[in-house]
Motif scaffolding. Sequence first.
Motif, short mmCIF file in Angstrom:
data_model
loop_
_atom_site.label_atom_id
_atom_site.label_comp_id
_atom_site.label_asym_id
_atom_site.label_seq_id
_atom_site.Cartn_x
_atom_site.Cartn_y
_atom_site.Cartn_z
N ALA A 1 -50.69 -15.31 -28.61
CA ALA A 1 -49.43 -15.37 -27.87
C ALA A 1 -49.66 -16.24 -26.63
O ALA A 1 -50.79 -16.59 -26.30
CB ALA A 1 -48.97 -13.98 -27.47
N ILE A 2 -48.57 -16.59 -25.96
CA ILE A 2 -48.64 -17.34 -24.71
C ILE A 2 -48.03 -16.46 -23.62
O ILE A 2 -46.86 -16.09 -23.70
CB ILE A 2 -47.89 -18.68 -24.80
N VAL B 1 -55.60 -20.32 -36.15
CA VAL B 1 -54.98 -19.21 -36.88
C VAL B 1 -54.13 -18.42 -35.90
O VAL B 1 -54.37 -18.45 -34.69
CB VAL B 1 -56.03 -18.28 -37.54
N GLU B 2 -53.14 -17.70 -36.42
CA GLU B 2 -52.27 -16.92 -35.56
C GLU B 2 -52.77 -15.49 -35.37
O GLU B 2 -52.57 -14.89 -34.32
CB GLU B 2 -50.85 -16.88 -36.14
N ASN C 1 -58.73 -15.97 -21.17
CA ASN C 1 -59.94 -16.64 -20.68
C ASN C 1 -61.20 -15.90 -21.13
O ASN C 1 -62.15 -15.72 -20.35
CB ASN C 1 -59.90 -16.76 -19.16
N GLU C 2 -61.19 -15.43 -22.37
CA GLU C 2 -62.33 -14.77 -23.02
C GLU C 2 -62.68 -13.43 -22.40
O GLU C 2 -63.73 -12.86 -22.69
CB GLU C 2 -63.56 -15.69 -23.00
N LYS D 1 -60.59 -19.42 -32.68
CA LYS D 1 -59.59 -19.84 -33.66
C LYS D 1 -58.18 -19.49 -33.21
O LYS D 1 -57.24 -20.28 -33.39
CB LYS D 1 -59.87 -19.18 -35.02
N ARG D 2 -58.02 -18.31 -32.59
CA ARG D 2 -56.68 -17.92 -32.16
C ARG D 2 -56.25 -18.64 -30.89
O ARG D 2 -55.09 -19.03 -30.74
CB ARG D 2 -56.62 -16.40 -31.97
N ILE D 3 -57.19 -18.81 -29.96
CA ILE D 3 -56.85 -19.49 -28.71
C ILE D 3 -56.45 -20.94 -28.97
O ILE D 3 -55.51 -21.47 -28.37
CB ILE D 3 -58.04 -19.43 -27.73
#
Length: 499
Positions: free
Chosen positions: A276-277, A250-251, A199-200, A244-246
């Motif tokens: 990741a999750i 991009v990974e 959440n940033e 971008k990652r969230i």
Amino acid sequence: MGCIAIAAWLFDITALKDLIISSLFTKFYFPLCHIVVGSILLYTQIGMNRVRSRDFKKSEEKYQSLIEQASDAIYILDFQGNFTDVNASMCKMTGYTKEELLHLSIESIIDPEELKVDPLPKKMDKTDGSVIRERRFVSKTKTIFTVEVNVKRFSDDSIMVIARDITGRKKMESELREAELKFRTVTEKSMVGIYIVQNEKFSYVNPRFAEVFGYSPEEMTGTFKVDSILHHDYKAIANDNVRKRITGEVESVNYEAMGTKKDGTVNWVEFHGSRAIIDGEPTIIGSMIDVTERKKAEEELRSSEQQYKLLFDSNPMPMWMIAKDDQTIIAVNDAGAKHYGYEKAELLHKSTKIFRAKDDYDEQMEGYRQEAQNTDGSRIVKHFKKNGTAMYVQIIAYDITFEGRPVRLSMTNDITEKLNAEQNLKNAYESIQNHINSIKEMAWKQSHLIRSPLANLQALIAMLKEDPKDGELFTHMQNELKRMDTIIIEMAKEAADHD
């Protein structure tokens, strides 16, 4: 008539009710009305009871079906702790048949060691409300496993318990705790900054990460947004990389940014982060290293390029710039080319393997894979000149970035003569030590071997004084003198061998 009387009575028809009461009709029909009404009510009640009985039977059958088909173990206990009913899942869990369990008590399937420290309540009828807890059961095969039980007292003299085998869950929890412990042990002592973003915000930072920015981990965890530690010129870049990652665009990313420390000073950091999750939330897990010193060195190198070029080209020591990825020579100064017997043009773009023996290639490759920050010149290797002459060089090296490419800047100092001198000195020392040992041996011979015939001669002379005509004494004296002469000759020869 009876129906009229009942209607008058039920609907409160006062005039008709008075007429009925005042007449002889009442004496006969009024009791009859009571009988009729009572019969009707009794018949109605019997019918209702039959309906209720059928509904209860259906409900009970449905209840039994639900219990039998339940995936969780369900059992009923009386207040003495004896089983009065169990379902199929309970039998499967414990390994007993239903008939066997109905002859047992709950105490017989609980781990005896647990009962010593956590016994069952003496009065189960005191159980109030619903109780959820864990117990260790023992199966028929003596296997011990952990279950979660939900205990609920019925209004009658029984207790219903729903039990679930949580052995797998407990193992998973244990493994999770162990993994978390390992993660924290590694990260807490890591010299690399490690962070987790949800959440940033930073949901976790290790001590090194917080230290780089001048905070404690507690100050940053759960409160700091990602861009709050970055210089305003880099906030947009950081937020875009997070986005971008969230979103899964991009990974992973790898980028450098200027940071802002707690005291307001700036530093340079390099981020590595992947998507990741965790707990269903998109999460960023990454590492961070402080590259302030490296950036400072790069900036100083760029700002003094001309000065560096002058120092490089005119340095009397051989100097090299070598690409780390393929070990080719990017630049060499005049001293380097001359000392190794080449022209500068011959060396450019050549592999540094031309200086090493084939047996040293693996060691050379490993050296380039490592980060070189060796400024003390402790690394000594064997090099070959163009004509094949071997020499030993002392290498001083440092890794830099040159024109966007990882490069090793090194200086080689030929120490062959120094090593030879050291070897000669070592040989001289060994020779001196041999002389000393020889002198010690000669001294020992003087004090032991020569003193023996001298002592004999002294004794023979004393005997000769008493009997000067004893020829045998002269023979012994002559033999001792010969022995002494032989020893002296041997000592002289040994002294000559050590010259």
